[in-house]
Design an enzyme around this catalytic site. Structure first.
Site, PDB file in Angstrom:
ATOM      1  N   CYS A  98       0.828  -1.207   0.000  1.00 56.71           N
ATOM      2  CA  CYS A  98       0.000   0.000   0.000  1.00 56.71           C
ATOM      3  C   CYS A  98       0.867   1.264   0.000  1.00 56.71           C
ATOM      4  O   CYS A  98       0.687   2.149  -0.814  1.00 56.71           O
ATOM      5  CB  CYS A  98      -0.902   0.045   1.232  1.00 56.71           C
ATOM      6  SG  CYS A  98      -2.328  -1.040   1.124  1.00 56.71           S
ATOM      7  N   CYS A 140      -3.351  -0.497  11.423  1.00 54.40           N
ATOM      8  CA  CYS A 140      -3.102  -1.022  10.080  1.00 54.40           C
ATOM      9  C   CYS A 140      -3.022  -2.547  10.127  1.00 54.40           C
ATOM     10  O   CYS A 140      -3.576  -3.225   9.271  1.00 54.40           O
ATOM     11  CB  CYS A 140      -1.797  -0.458   9.522  1.00 54.40           C
ATOM     12  SG  CYS A 140      -2.026   0.738   8.197  1.00 54.40           S
TER      13      CYS A 140
END
Lengths: 257, 107
Positions: A176, A218
């Site tokens: 990401c 996360c």
């Protein structure tokens, strides 16, 4: 013989980290650059930035005597000069412990060793306040964690964690935050994951939070095993992220959506 | 620690000028709808009222409800009429009360 050894070592390193496209220096962006005009205005104005409430509490703690022992100020004096640039160098290698410690841990080491007090709980209001106060003294100073031989090992472990696929979604941080940082996820910017403003006042949290809290967020998101607050793996990840953001100015306390 | 408040009022203004006022206060604004670890509701604890007076005259008032965020930030404008004091008060559940004052010079 020696050349062969170096070549072999390079080959091993190459195999361990296949083709990661690190973000070029010129293209690095703080989370601030992804924010709306309104959120930026909150961070820019010290009377609108809710993180400043913690900074003020931290200043009180800095000057407060812990029982009969010394206050932070008794040893360190005026934080505006003594703590300037300190937060930009953390996590830093602790020779006594033989491993890197982050700013929160460093504050707690001072508390137990110098002030003979109980360490603050991780993510407690007091620890966040002192961290934010110390961090505030480095606002605008470029991030510069040590990059010497003893720190290097831990930066590499952090990089390994950053690039390792994990969790039920089988994603690495890098997929990401290195490869798709310009994209959006559920309406939010993905961002580059540069740790420039910690501890941050996150509007979603309605609270101040540490980098480790954000990392655990996360990791929960990719449904991975989440290390406890203060875990060595998270400190190494913090260290790698700060090394990755080297040269970027610190914004503590940052505001993030 | 006691509630912290940050207020931003321009120290100087011209008579008749529209001035921006910003206020931020630390408060958890517990809604009263959230259960704790044992399933019991956490009692509501919010700021209910915010009032700003300018030399004793009320220029702004706001009622707060459980959906207002923690650490509420309020920004509004008023007309600079004369030199004096701008006072803000916050009051709410459990006898919560906080007040801040700042001087303004109007030329």
């Amino acid at each position: 013989m020696r050349a062969w050894r170096i070549a072999a070592a390079l080959a091993i390193v190459g195999a361990a980290f296949p083709a990661i496209a690190e973000i070029p220096t010129a293209e690095r962006k703080s989370g601030y650059d992804f924010m709306s005009r309104e959120s930026r205005a909150m961070q820019d104005d010290d009377t609108a930035n809710a993180g400043m409430l913690w900074v003020l509490d931290g200043e009180t703690l800095w000057n407060r005597h812990v029982a009969a022992e010394k206050s932070c100020a008794d040893c360190h004096g005026d934080a505006r000069t003594s703590m300037k640039g300190v937060a930009a160098r953390y996590p830093a290698f602790s020779p006594a412990l033989g491993r890197p410690v982050n700013l929160e841990q460093r504050i707690n080491i001072c508390r137990t060793d110098r002030q003979q007090a109980k360490p603050f709980a991780y993510e407690s209001k007091d620890l966040l306040a002192l961290t934010a106060f110390v961090g505030r003294q480095s606002r605008g100073i470029p991030i510069a964690v040590a990059d010497d031989a003893q720190t290097r090992t831990f930066i590499d472990s952090g990089r390994e964690a950053f690039t390792r696929r994990q969790g039920q979604l089988n994603l690495s941080c890098a997929q990401c935050h290195d490869d798709n940082w310009s994209g959006r996820l559920a309406g939010n910017s993905v961002t580059q994951g540069q740790p420039t403003g910690y501890p941050i006042y996150r509007l979603e949290w309605q609270n101040l939070g540490s980098l480790q809290r954000r990392l655990r967020n996360c990791l929960t998101g990719v449904r991975a095993v989440v290390p406890a607050l203060g875990a060595q793996e998270l400190v190494e990840l913090e260290l790698f992220l700060m090394w990755r953001a080297r040269g970027m100015p610190l914004e503590t306390p940052g505001v993030r959506p | 620690m006691a509630a912290r408040a940050l207020i931003n009022v321009p120290p100087k203004a011209k008579r008749g000028e529209v001035i921006g006022i910003k206020s931020l206060i630390s408060h958890e604004m517990e809604t009263g709808f959230r259960p704790n670890a044992t399933g019991q509701l956490i009692p509501r604890n919010i700021i209910k009222e915010f009032v700003c007076t300018y030399n004793g005259v009320e220029v702004f008032r706001a009622e707060f409800f459980p959906s207002v965020s923690a650490n509420p930030f309020v920004s509004f404008t008023t007309l600079a009429t004369e030199s004096g004091t701008i006072t803000m008060t916050w009051s709410g559940d459990n006898g919560f009360f906080a007040t801040e004052s700042v001087a303004i010079t109007v030329e």
